[in-house]
Each structure stands twice: as C-alpha cells, then as structure tokens.
Design an enzyme around this catalytic site. Sequence first.
Site, PDB file in Angstrom:
ATOM      1  N   ASP A  10     -36.161 -43.674  34.668  1.00  0.00           N
ATOM      2  CA  ASP A  10     -37.218 -43.613  35.689  1.00  0.00           C
ATOM      3  C   ASP A  10     -36.666 -44.277  36.942  1.00  0.00           C
ATOM      4  O   ASP A  10     -35.600 -44.912  36.918  1.00  0.00           O
ATOM      5  CB  ASP A  10     -38.479 -44.349  35.206  1.00  0.00           C
ATOM      6  N   CYS A  73     -40.343 -39.770  34.516  1.00  0.00           N
ATOM      7  CA  CYS A  73     -40.738 -39.897  35.916  1.00  0.00           C
ATOM      8  C   CYS A  73     -41.232 -38.528  36.374  1.00  0.00           C
ATOM      9  O   CYS A  73     -40.482 -37.543  36.289  1.00  0.00           O
ATOM     10  CB  CYS A  73     -39.515 -40.326  36.730  1.00  0.00           C
ATOM     11  N   THR A  75     -41.889 -37.595  39.382  1.00  0.00           N
ATOM     12  CA  THR A  75     -41.212 -37.210  40.621  1.00  0.00           C
ATOM     13  C   THR A  75     -39.848 -36.597  40.311  1.00  0.00           C
ATOM     14  O   THR A  75     -39.521 -35.498  40.778  1.00  0.00           O
ATOM     15  CB  THR A  75     -41.030 -38.461  41.507  1.00  0.00           C
ATOM     16  N   CYS A 182     -48.115 -40.541  37.745  1.00  0.00           N
ATOM     17  CA  CYS A 182     -46.878 -41.288  37.990  1.00  0.00           C
ATOM     18  C   CYS A 182     -46.793 -42.286  36.846  1.00  0.00           C
ATOM     19  O   CYS A 182     -47.799 -42.920  36.491  1.00  0.00           O
ATOM     20  CB  CYS A 182     -46.958 -42.019  39.332  1.00  0.00           C
ATOM     21  N   HIS A 184     -45.666 -45.136  36.550  1.00  0.00           N
ATOM     22  CA  HIS A 184     -45.964 -46.537  36.863  1.00  0.00           C
ATOM     23  C   HIS A 184     -47.469 -46.856  36.676  1.00  0.00           C
ATOM     24  O   HIS A 184     -47.821 -47.995  36.384  1.00  0.00           O
ATOM     25  CB  HIS A 184     -45.615 -46.858  38.318  1.00  0.00           C
TER      26      HIS A 184
HETATM   27  N1  DGL Z   1     -42.559 -43.358  38.112  1.00  0.00           N
HETATM   28  C1  DGL Z   1     -42.317 -42.283  38.999  1.00  0.00           C
HETATM   29  C2  DGL Z   1     -43.200 -41.084  38.704  1.00  0.00           C
HETATM   30  O1  DGL Z   1     -43.634 -40.908  37.592  1.00  0.00           O
HETATM   31  C3  DGL Z   1     -42.173 -42.480  40.454  1.00  0.00           C
HETATM   32  C4  DGL Z   1     -42.403 -43.763  41.117  1.00  0.00           C
HETATM   33  C5  DGL Z   1     -41.618 -43.819  42.391  1.00  0.00           C
HETATM   34  O2  DGL Z   1     -42.115 -43.369  43.436  1.00  0.00           O
HETATM   35  O3  DGL Z   1     -40.492 -44.279  42.316  1.00  0.00           O
HETATM   36  O4  DGL Z   1     -43.443 -40.267  39.567  1.00  0.00           O
END
Ligand code: DGL
Length: 253
Positions: A10, A73, A75, A182, A184
């Site tokens: 990630d 992740c 993204t 996301c 996080h």
């Molecule tokens: N954890 C990431 C996601 O699932 C992205 C967080 C970031 O912007 O770095 O999209």
Amino acid sequence: MAEGFIGVMDSGVGGISVLRELVRELPHEDFRFFGDSANAPYGEKTDAQVRALTEAIVERFVSDGAKAVVIACNTATSVAAAGLRDRYDLPIVGVEPALKPACEALPGGRILVMATPVTLRLEKFQQLEQAYDQACDIAAVPCVGLASRIERGNLDAPDLHELLESLVGEYAGTVDGVVLGCTHYPFVRRQIAAVLGDVRFFDGAAGTARQTRRLLAAAGALREKGEGSVQLASSIDTPEEAALYQRFFAGEL
Ligand code: DGL
C-alpha cells in the site's frame, strides 16, 4: 508452488487493514507487507507517479520470490493492477470500493463513497458507479488529506475530527451506508460515525482476502497447514515508524 510468500503493498499503513483480514483468512501463509509511507499519499499524485511507485514495489516482491501479490490500495489498483496482471504470471489481487455489497445490502439507500481523488477520477470507479446508480443514491467524496492524516496516528485528536467534519459533515444524518474506498479509512470508522451518525460501513478487505484464497487455491498454491508469519516494512525506515505499523497491525489504534 505453495512455497513463497504473499507480498502485500500500500502507499502506507492503510493496507494493514487488508493484511489483518488476509491473516485471518489465510493463517498458514507467510506475508510480507510493504507500506510506501515515504511517498504517501498516492491518491493525490499523478497516474504516472502512482504507476511507477506501484510497479517498483511489485517488481521487488516478484524478484524476492512472491507467489502472489495483493495490492492493498484502491488507488494503486485503479492505476496499475491491469498492467501488472499482463506482465506477471502469478495471482495479483486488487481492492475496489465496496459499492456492490453496499447497494445490495441497502437497495434504494443513500450511499456515501469516501475515497481518494485518483480512485474517484479513474474509469474503474466511474464504471462501478454507473453500474449501481439505479440501485441506490450515490454521493462520492474525494477525501483530500485524510490518508496522510491517518498515516500520522493519534486518531482521536481533535484535528482529525475537524478534518472529517470538513470532508463529510454536510452528510450527517442523511446517509444509510458509507463505502470506505481507501484502505486507510477503516482505521477511522468510529471517528467517521461520530460525524455522520448511525450508518453501516462497507470496505473491500474481507472480499479481497476471500479472493486471494480463491486465486491461490486455483493456482495450487494455497498452504493449508503449518504456522504462518507476518513481516511489516515501511519505506520510512525508523524505529518510530516500525512501532506505528505494529500498533496498526495489532488493532491498537
Ligand atoms: N490506501 C490507499 C487507497 O486505498 C491510498 C491512500 C493514499 O492516498 O496514499 O486508496
């Protein structure tokens, strides 16, 4: 083929929310987690930057002997997963915003999708949203600054509450479900609920873990006995960062 570890990556600590589900689902496997905290947030970079960073991490996993890779992740999955699957002959699992389970659980409901600007801008999410916009009433909010703030820990501090107020406060009391798009964000579920009120949360972690199991089994690479292991690493190589990663993994934050 059951030899080898599962590489999980990630942009930072977020993927640990997926790693926790993976370990629950696949207790006999060896996991190596790499969080690129030095380069977080990915969700506010260009596609080319996210692609290059993601590819470099996956390449390292593969050359170190990974038998599968989980891109934990949303993204990085949106930007790079398809290209990586073409390049490598091993299971590469990604995550996507859990809009499908949310709309199936709450038909006709008002669903808030929280994700990074990159995830929401790319075609993968646009298509997903189009597929479900008849089934429920979707509002998508690019949460600028939220992943970086979560990277710092101290999740009950007032500034984090204020950030969430400014991002989603206008939806308080009006939504039925929240998609945490996301990896996080599951770490601040309680804090989001404090702003939005009584909502149901949906994230992709458990589904990703089940998909990883399916792909490993199909490849004849599933380990069904023996003790598994977990290694955590960050591109910020300090004892403080290592301790923070451990606390996220232990569920202490
Ligand atoms: N954890 C990431 C996601 O699932 C992205 C967080 C970031 O912007 O770095 O999209």
